[in-house]
Design a protein around this motif. Structure first.
Motif, PDB file in Angstrom:
ATOM      1  N   GLY A  51       0.794  -1.232   0.000  1.00 16.72           N
ATOM      2  CA  GLY A  51       0.000   0.000   0.000  1.00 16.72           C
ATOM      3  C   GLY A  51       0.822   1.275   0.000  1.00 16.72           C
ATOM      4  N   TYR A  52       1.977   1.240   0.681  1.00 19.00           N
ATOM      5  CA  TYR A  52       2.807   2.440   0.730  1.00 19.00           C
ATOM      6  C   TYR A  52       3.278   2.852  -0.657  1.00 19.00           C
ATOM      7  CZ  TYR A  52       7.135  -0.103  -0.219  1.00 19.00           C
ATOM      8  OH  TYR A  52       8.123  -0.831  -0.826  1.00 19.00           O
ATOM      9  N   GLY A  53       3.391   1.870  -1.561  1.00 21.72           N
ATOM     10  CA  GLY A  53       3.893   2.161  -2.906  1.00 21.72           C
ATOM     11  C   GLY A  53       2.975   3.056  -3.709  1.00 21.72           C
ATOM     12  N   LEU A  54       1.665   2.994  -3.434  1.00 19.67           N
ATOM     13  CA  LEU A  54       0.710   3.794  -4.208  1.00 19.67           C
ATOM     14  C   LEU A  54       0.936   5.277  -3.971  1.00 19.67           C
ATOM     15  CD1 LEU A  54      -1.719   3.705  -6.128  1.00 19.67           C
ATOM     16  CD2 LEU A  54      -3.204   3.654  -4.113  1.00 19.67           C
ATOM     17  N   THR A  55       1.024   5.681  -2.708  1.00 20.77           N
ATOM     18  CA  THR A  55       1.231   7.106  -2.410  1.00 20.77           C
ATOM     19  C   THR A  55       2.656   7.543  -2.714  1.00 20.77           C
ATOM     20  OG1 THR A  55       1.345   6.328  -0.113  1.00 20.77           O
ATOM     21  CG2 THR A  55      -0.611   7.574  -0.752  1.00 20.77           C
ATOM     22  N   GLN A  56       3.619   6.644  -2.531  1.00 22.14           N
ATOM     23  CA  GLN A  56       5.000   6.974  -2.923  1.00 22.14           C
ATOM     24  C   GLN A  56       5.064   7.279  -4.414  1.00 22.14           C
ATOM     25  OE1 GLN A  56       8.302   6.951  -1.638  1.00 22.14           O
ATOM     26  NE2 GLN A  56       7.704   6.808   0.499  1.00 22.14           N
ATOM     27  N   MET A  96      -7.195  -4.861   9.767  1.00 25.58           N
ATOM     28  CA  MET A  96      -6.340  -4.767   8.588  1.00 25.58           C
ATOM     29  C   MET A  96      -6.605  -3.483   7.813  1.00 25.58           C
ATOM     30  SD  MET A  96      -4.255  -7.356   8.231  1.00 25.58           S
ATOM     31  CE  MET A  96      -3.861  -7.212   6.497  1.00 25.58           C
ATOM     32  N   VAL A  97      -7.859  -3.059   7.784  1.00 26.17           N
ATOM     33  CA  VAL A  97      -8.216  -1.858   7.029  1.00 26.17           C
ATOM     34  C   VAL A  97      -7.486  -0.640   7.583  1.00 26.17           C
ATOM     35  CG1 VAL A  97     -10.102  -0.286   6.418  1.00 26.17           C
ATOM     36  CG2 VAL A  97     -10.448  -2.762   6.273  1.00 26.17           C
ATOM     37  N   MET A  98      -7.484  -0.509   8.925  1.00 19.92           N
ATOM     38  CA  MET A  98      -6.789   0.632   9.523  1.00 19.92           C
ATOM     39  C   MET A  98      -5.282   0.539   9.323  1.00 19.92           C
ATOM     40  SD  MET A  98      -8.618   3.014  10.521  1.00 19.92           S
ATOM     41  CE  MET A  98      -7.303   3.935  11.325  1.00 19.92           C
ATOM     42  N   MET A  99      -4.762  -0.688   9.309  1.00 17.02           N
ATOM     43  CA  MET A  99      -3.335  -0.851   9.059  1.00 17.02           C
ATOM     44  C   MET A  99      -2.989  -0.393   7.637  1.00 17.02           C
ATOM     45  SD  MET A  99      -0.904  -4.136   8.719  1.00 17.02           S
ATOM     46  CE  MET A  99      -1.694  -5.089   9.982  1.00 17.02           C
ATOM     47  N   ILE A 100      -3.849  -0.712   6.692  1.00 19.69           N
ATOM     48  CA  ILE A 100      -3.631  -0.281   5.306  1.00 19.69           C
ATOM     49  C   ILE A 100      -3.638   1.238   5.218  1.00 19.69           C
ATOM     50  CG2 ILE A 100      -4.640  -0.271   2.979  1.00 19.69           C
ATOM     51  CD1 ILE A 100      -5.619  -3.162   3.627  1.00 19.69           C
ATOM     52  N   VAL A 101      -4.554   1.882   5.966  1.00 21.80           N
ATOM     53  CA  VAL A 101      -4.586   3.352   6.006  1.00 21.80           C
ATOM     54  C   VAL A 101      -3.244   3.881   6.502  1.00 21.80           C
ATOM     55  CG1 VAL A 101      -5.633   5.362   7.131  1.00 21.80           C
ATOM     56  CG2 VAL A 101      -7.091   3.506   6.290  1.00 21.80           C
ATOM     57  N   GLY A 102      -2.708   3.239   7.548  1.00 23.37           N
ATOM     58  CA  GLY A 102      -1.411   3.654   8.079  1.00 23.37           C
ATOM     59  C   GLY A 102      -0.292   3.482   7.069  1.00 23.37           C
ATOM     60  N   ARG A 103      -0.301   2.368   6.342  1.00 21.02           N
ATOM     61  CA  ARG A 103       0.731   2.121   5.334  1.00 21.02           C
ATOM     62  C   ARG A 103       0.655   3.134   4.191  1.00 21.02           C
ATOM     63  NH1 ARG A 103       5.298  -0.547   5.330  1.00 21.02           N
ATOM     64  NH2 ARG A 103       4.978  -1.891   3.512  1.00 21.02           N
ATOM     65  N   ILE A 104      -0.559   3.475   3.798  1.00 25.34           N
ATOM     66  CA  ILE A 104      -0.725   4.473   2.730  1.00 25.34           C
ATOM     67  C   ILE A 104      -0.210   5.834   3.195  1.00 25.34           C
ATOM     68  CG2 ILE A 104      -2.468   5.768   1.420  1.00 25.34           C
ATOM     69  CD1 ILE A 104      -4.036   3.117   1.199  1.00 25.34           C
ATOM     70  N   LEU A 105      -0.464   6.156   4.468  1.00 25.37           N
ATOM     71  CA  LEU A 105       0.064   7.408   5.034  1.00 25.37           C
ATOM     72  C   LEU A 105       1.593   7.371   5.087  1.00 25.37           C
ATOM     73  CD1 LEU A 105      -2.239   8.443   8.023  1.00 25.37           C
ATOM     74  CD2 LEU A 105      -1.539   9.890   6.103  1.00 25.37           C
ATOM     75  N   GLN A 106       2.158   6.230   5.447  1.00 26.92           N
ATOM     76  CA  GLN A 106       3.621   6.104   5.450  1.00 26.92           C
ATOM     77  C   GLN A 106       4.186   6.472   4.078  1.00 26.92           C
ATOM     78  OE1 GLN A 106       4.325   1.991   6.799  1.00 26.92           O
ATOM     79  NE2 GLN A 106       5.440   2.830   8.539  1.00 26.92           N
ATOM     80  N   GLY A 107       3.576   5.951   3.042  1.00 28.32           N
ATOM     81  CA  GLY A 107       4.046   6.211   1.690  1.00 28.32           C
ATOM     82  C   GLY A 107       3.937   7.662   1.273  1.00 28.32           C
ATOM     83  N   ALA A 108       3.019   8.398   1.917  1.00 30.82           N
ATOM     84  CA  ALA A 108       2.829   9.810   1.560  1.00 30.82           C
ATOM     85  C   ALA A 108       4.040  10.664   1.952  1.00 30.82           C
ATOM     86  CB  ALA A 108       1.564  10.356   2.222  1.00 30.82           C
ATOM     87  N   GLY A 109       4.905  10.133   2.797  1.00 31.51           N
ATOM     88  CA  GLY A 109       6.128  10.867   3.141  1.00 31.51           C
ATOM     89  C   GLY A 109       7.209  10.609   2.107  1.00 31.51           C
TER      90      GLY A 109
END
Length: 445
Positions: A51-56, A96-109
């Motif tokens: 998930g982090y890859g999408l926002t990255q 898992m859904v909230m964890m995915i939200v966290g991973r997507i936020l990680q990628g936004a950095g």
């Protein structure tokens, strides 16, 4: 390097290690540790890993451009804050859904471009390659360290502990950026950061698109592997805390393989070795797709995978740097990084979806099949000589730009020239015969 440049290189390398280690530590543990969540499914695991890859991918180029406008340090600090927030959201997730939200936020950095630009700002032209090399080594080191530490931390503190430590590491990076990394003069960034007016041309470059698709498949495959491999190891009655006993010797053996391949390359990047890297990865996935295999079979396959992966990961950026036009490396690398991170997202989605609907073996099989398409793409890559990039400053305008360009092309070792009068910048692609003194004489005449 002087003391200031060494301090900058080590501080920025530390930021990279701490941040990337936080991203990577999750990969070898999430597929197993996530089984404790009530909404667990292979698809959601794939989304959480990739998930982090999408926002990255989406923010890599905009964040780089933003650092030109707002300054390097403010953008880097903003990115670290967003990354830390995402880490703490994932650490406190009860689904898992909230964890995915966290991973997507990680990628936004997405601050890779801004860090590299800051490294350029605080180093002299003659020492810049050394500073960037130290940071590059740190990136590779962070991956190996994360793969080994992740299972150990998860065993002691759980998945929440892995994410929590990741967030703390990001916060520890902030004082390094703010007070340890020196402030430099912000330089023209055509060879460091993306430029909007160059994007269309480079997206459709006949050689660069092949490398962009290649790095997308490369990272699709490593994400696919880490969605599946931890579960595969459970079949051998290996608890999560013992997975590092596989990863450590596997990574060590793959580094030996990388050294052998690098030695065979003799400082070049021959197409035959690119093809070899793809074949090694495809063969590894084909071996893993077989239903009945032993621990030794899996270990051998993973060694093959990482040998190919390490070689391609190390050489693709050098090829992009050699092919990209003078003054446009920043845009070329920004596109490359976007495809790279999108590949990570794609690998997570494909792996999770296929496992959810069909089987783990088919997910491995899709990885093997994708290398057939990849080989067709790689075969179209032309072999190029390694080049060096030099940026010089000079005052000129449209009236004398063409004559300066012509004179610079006559300087020994100059292969390509791009002039940017708006930023008083001269970008050169040069080989080992480059005569810097004569180039400066041309600009000062």
């Amino acid at each position: 390097m002087n003391a200031l440049e060494l301090r900058a290189a080590l501080a920025l390398a530390s930021v990279y290690v701490l941040r990337m280690m936080g991203l990577f530590m999750v990969m070898p543990v999430l597929a197993v540790a996530a089984m404790d969540y009530p909404d667990y499914s292979p698809l959601l695991v794939g989304l959480a890993v990739g998930g982090y890859g999408l926002t990255q991918a989406a923010l890599q180029i905009p964040m780089g451009m933003m650092s030109d406008k707002w300054g390097r340090k403010p953008v880097i600090l903003l990115g670290l804050a967003v990354f830390a927030l995402g880490s703490f959201v994932a650490a406190n997730a009860d689904s898992m859904v909230m964890m995915i939200v966290g991973r997507i936020l990680q990628g936004a950095g997405a601050i890779a471009g801004a860090i590299m630009a800051l490294a350029t700002d605080v180093s002299r032209e003659s020492q810049r390659a050394k500073v960037l090399a130290i940071i590059g080594i740190a990136i590779g080191f962070s991956f190996y360290l994360a793969v080994i530490l992740g299972p150990l931390i998860a065993n002691s503190y759980g998945l929440a502990g892995v994410f929590g430590i990741t967030g703390i590491l990001a916060i520890l990076c902030m004082p390094l950026v703010k007070w340890v990394v020196p402030n430099g003069v912000q330089l023209s960034s055509g060879d460091t950061l993306p430029q909007k007016d160059q994007l269309k041309r480079l997206v459709f470059s006949s050689q660069l698109w092949r490398l962009n698709i290649s790095v997308m498949i490369l990272h699709m495959m490593i994400t696919l592997l880490f969605v599946q491999l931890p579960v595969t190891l459970l079949n051998f009655d290996m608890t999560l805390d013992s997975h590092w006993t596989v990863y450590l010797p596997v990574l060590g053996a793959s580094i030996v393989g990388l050294i052998i391949m690098m030695g065979a390359a003799r400082g070049r990047t021959p197409k035959s070795l690119l093809v070899t890297g793809v074949v090694l990865m495809g063969g590894a996935f084909l071996a893993l797709s077989l239903e009945d295999h032993s621990w030794w079979w899996v270990t051998a396959a993973v060694v093959l995978f990482f040998t190919g992966f390490n070689y391609l990961e190390a050489n693709f950026p050098a090829l992009v740097s050699s092919i990209a036009p003078a003054g446009q490396k920043g845009t070329a690398m920004g596109l490359y990084a976007s495809f790279q991170f999108f590949g990570a997202f794609l690998g997570g989605v494909i792996s999770g979806l296929v496992t959810d609907i069909w089987s783990q073996e088919l997910a491995y099989g899709i990885g093997a099949a994708s290398t057939l398409l990849w080989l067709l793409i790689i075969l179209g890559v032309k072999e190029v000589s390694r080049v060096k990039r030099v940026m010089m400053n000079a005052e000129f305008d449209s009236s004398n730009a063409s004559s300066i360009e012509a004179d610079l092309l006559l300087v020994p070792g100059v292969l390509e020239v791009t002039l940017n009068s708006q930023n008083s910048a001269v970008y050169l692609k040069v080989d080992r015969d480059f005569d810097a003194v004569k180039a400066r004489d041309v600009l000062s005449a």
